[in-house]
Scaffold this motif. Structure first.
Motif, short mmCIF file in Angstrom:
data_model
loop_
_atom_site.label_atom_id
_atom_site.label_comp_id
_atom_site.label_asym_id
_atom_site.label_seq_id
_atom_site.Cartn_x
_atom_site.Cartn_y
_atom_site.Cartn_z
N PRO A 68 32.67 41.50 34.47
CA PRO A 68 32.65 40.27 35.26
C PRO A 68 33.97 40.02 35.98
N ASP A 69 33.86 39.39 37.15
CA ASP A 69 35.02 38.98 37.92
C ASP A 69 35.35 37.54 37.52
N ASP A 70 36.07 37.41 36.43
CA ASP A 70 36.45 36.11 35.88
C ASP A 70 37.87 35.82 36.33
N ARG A 71 38.01 34.88 37.23
CA ARG A 71 39.32 34.63 37.85
C ARG A 71 40.06 33.48 37.17
N GLN A 72 40.33 33.69 35.91
CA GLN A 72 41.19 32.76 35.19
C GLN A 72 42.30 33.55 34.52
N ASP B 269 42.53 28.62 36.97
CA ASP B 269 41.11 29.00 36.88
C ASP B 269 40.43 28.84 38.24
N GLY C 1 37.38 30.31 38.57
CA GLY C 1 35.97 30.51 38.23
C GLY C 1 35.55 31.96 38.11
N HIS C 2 34.27 32.10 37.85
CA HIS C 2 33.62 33.42 37.80
C HIS C 2 32.99 33.65 39.16
N GLU D 27 30.58 35.80 40.97
CA GLU D 27 29.52 36.78 40.68
C GLU D 27 29.53 37.95 41.66
N ASP E 132 31.58 40.90 40.50
CA ASP E 132 31.21 41.66 39.30
C ASP E 132 31.00 43.13 39.65
#
Length: 117
Positions: free
Chosen positions: A27-31, A44, A46-47, A49, A52
């Motif tokens: 996942p591309d979780d940008r935190q 943060d 967010g994610h 999508e 990903d």
């Protein structure tokens, strides 16, 4: 997929693989944790999508490899279908590595990433 029929492959564009291993979504979780004087803070965004990535290893015939290599070389976006029949449209094919299958020079073991774009 019919109930009770087990599939052990994926489909990349028009190519069905012979097998697939280590299918996983990254996942591309940008935190991220930011260290500040006297503590920490979280930045943060967010994610995302669309960021990903999916990675796996798959075995292909030589003909299948040539077709998929064409997708990669020419940056052609294709649909990728996983083992459960879920279709991921407009995926970029990224080849991380490839080699012959030991003792079977007409088959290739390929390490892939698929990116949403």
């Amino acid at each position: 997929m019919r109930w009770g029929v087990i599939t052990i492959h994926i489909k990349i564009g028009g190519v069905r693989t012979l097998d697939v291993e280590n299918w996983q979504t990254i996942p591309d979780d940008r935190q991220q944790l930011v260290e500040i004087i006297g503590g920490v803070a979280v930045q943060d965004f967010g994610h995302i999508e669309e960021g990903d990535k999916i990675s796996c290893n798959a075995t292909l015939t030589a003909a299948g490899w040539e077709t998929v290599k064409g997708y990669w070389d020419n940056r052609i976006l294709v649909s990728v279908e996983d083992e459960s029949g879920r279709v991921f449209p407009n995926m970029r094919v990224v080849v991380k590595s490839y080699s012959y299958v030991q003792q079977f020079a007409r088959y290739y073991k390929v390490s892939f990433e698929f990116w949403r774009v």
